[in-house]
Enzyme design. Structure first.
Site, short mmCIF file in Angstrom:
data_model
loop_
_atom_site.label_atom_id
_atom_site.label_comp_id
_atom_site.label_asym_id
_atom_site.label_seq_id
_atom_site.Cartn_x
_atom_site.Cartn_y
_atom_site.Cartn_z
CG LEU A 6 -1.77 -1.27 1.40
CD1 LEU A 6 -2.71 -1.11 2.60
CD2 LEU A 6 -2.56 -1.60 0.15
CB ALA A 8 -2.69 4.85 -2.42
CD GLN A 78 -6.96 3.82 -1.99
OE1 GLN A 78 -5.79 4.03 -1.67
NE2 GLN A 78 -7.92 3.60 -1.09
CG HIS A 308 30.48 29.48 4.00
ND1 HIS A 308 29.87 29.53 2.78
CD2 HIS A 308 30.61 30.76 4.42
CE1 HIS A 308 29.65 30.79 2.44
NE2 HIS A 308 30.08 31.56 3.43
#
Length: 393
Positions: A6, A8, A78, A308
């Site tokens: 899964l 999604a 989905q 820096h």
């Protein structure tokens, strides 16, 4: 074992890191979070993998399709994120006869996945001290009778680890009713499976649900600690690399730099002269660490710059961030309490004594700015030169 992964979801608790990037694609030790899940499934015996995508689907698909996997990896969409049962239902037509495993693509599992695959019907479990905030398994011995979501009186200390092996008979049971949360829950399918089959609880010794920014740090700490390290990039003979350090081809380490592993330096990244990089640190593609910078136990995503005379500790930077020269990040509270962070509008404990900042993509700080522990800078936020930031922006 055919395996559904899964991937999604958007990951709202991980914002602002997921404003433009789906949570399964967040970097962990040189590869997306979901990549570790797929690798673990294949190592456990997955014969084919069906990845369910949704939010920013093409980003996930393109990244995973660019790799050569030892087993077929397919994708289904989905279209609307309506819950975990709905996500697996989106993969139903891609599944063949026989049992099937389901894994959450934003979770890290240990090698117990193999035992899970061999024990089906089964559900992964993990023992926690505060099970009331999870789905808690009702067990008798190693048999599971059901799951209770966030109970006031937990029936056990074993929580649902989001890893399942279902029998083929469970496929029609994916058509569940909406829960009180308005979602189609895979735990309802698990409950029905427990009522019809003997379901085994398979314990994980190590397990991590990567849902919030500090858990992305924990995920990198875990996976970087397992890496052997390799040097393929350009490393100055005057640089000092200690422990397990990975320098990808195309990365550059300048003279005087000290890197104490576990550290991962991605292709195109640059560590400047006299920089100090330590702890479980990940530097993404084309990230830059400048002269006399210290980066400690942090995730610095692609194209982000830490110029820096800057200190960055225990922090997560999204993509395209630029910290102005002399930026200092605090990562410790004076009272010694765990640092708190905003998650979905609420201040919650990270349970970490040291935690710095979270930056969404394209954040810019001015020179000599100071950022307090537990501050979140949203996507595109800016900080003025010399400014001290004590609250989220």
């Amino acid at each position: 074992m055919q395996t559904v992964v899964l991937a999604a979801g958007e990951g709202t608790r991980m914002r602002p890191l997921t404003d433009r990037l789906p949570k399964p694609m967040l970097p962990v030790a040189g590869e997306p979070l979901v990549g570790h899940c797929i690798e673990g499934a294949i190592a456990a015996g997955a014969s084919r993998v069906v990845v369910v995508v949704g939010y920013e689907a093409e980003t996930v698909r393109e990244s995973l399709s660019s790799r050569e996997w030892p087993v077929p990896v397919e994708f289904v969409v989905q279209t609307e994120q309506r819950g975990t049962a709905d996500a697996v239902r989106a993969a139903r037509e891609a599944l063949r006869d026989g049992p099937f495993a389901v894994l959450n693509g934003d979770v890290l599992y240990d090698d117990s996945l193999r035992e899970l695959f061999e024990s089906g019907p089964a559900v992964g479990s993990f023992r926690v001290d505060d099970p009331g905030s999870y789905g808690v398994l009702e067990t008798e011995g190693d048999r599971v009778h059901g799951v209770v979501e966030k109970p006031d009186d937990p029936p056990s200390e074993l929580v649902n680890a989001g890893a399942y092996v279902f029998p083929e008979a469970a496929l029609p049971w994916l058509d569940v009713e909406e829960s009180d949360r308005g979602e189609l829950e895979l735990t309802d399918v698990l409950q029905r499976t427990c009522e019809s089959f003997d379901v085994t609880a398979v314990p994980f010794d190590r397990w991590l649900d990567v849902g919030r920014p500090w858990e992305l740090l924990a995920a990198n700490e875990w996976k970087l600690s397992e890496a052997d390290g390799r040097l393929a990039g350009e490393v100055s003979p005057d640089a000092d690399l200690r422990g397990h350090v990975t320098v990808e081809q195309g990365a550059t380490i300048e003279p005087g730099a000290v890197i104490e592993g576990p550290v991962y330096v991605s292709s195109g990244a640059h560590v400047g002269p006299n920089a100090y990089v330590r702890g479980a640190t990940y530097l993404g593609p084309d990230a830059k660490v400048g002269h006399a910078v210290e980066v400690k136990n942090s995730v610095v995503m692609a194209d982000s710059h830490v110029p820096h005379l800057t200190y960055l500790g225990d922090s997560v930077l999204g993509r395209g961030v630029n910290l102005g020269a002399g930026t200092t990040v605090a990562n410790l509270r004076h009272d010694g309490e765990p640092v708190r962070l905003t998650v979905k509008g609420n201040r919650v404990s990270t349970e970490r004594r040291k935690f710095g900042i979270v930056c969404g993509d394209d954040v810019k700080t001015g020179i000599n700015s100071t950022l307090n522990a537990g501050v979140t800078l949203s996507t595109g936020a800016t900080v003025d030169p010399g400014e001290t930031v004590l609250r989220d922006r």
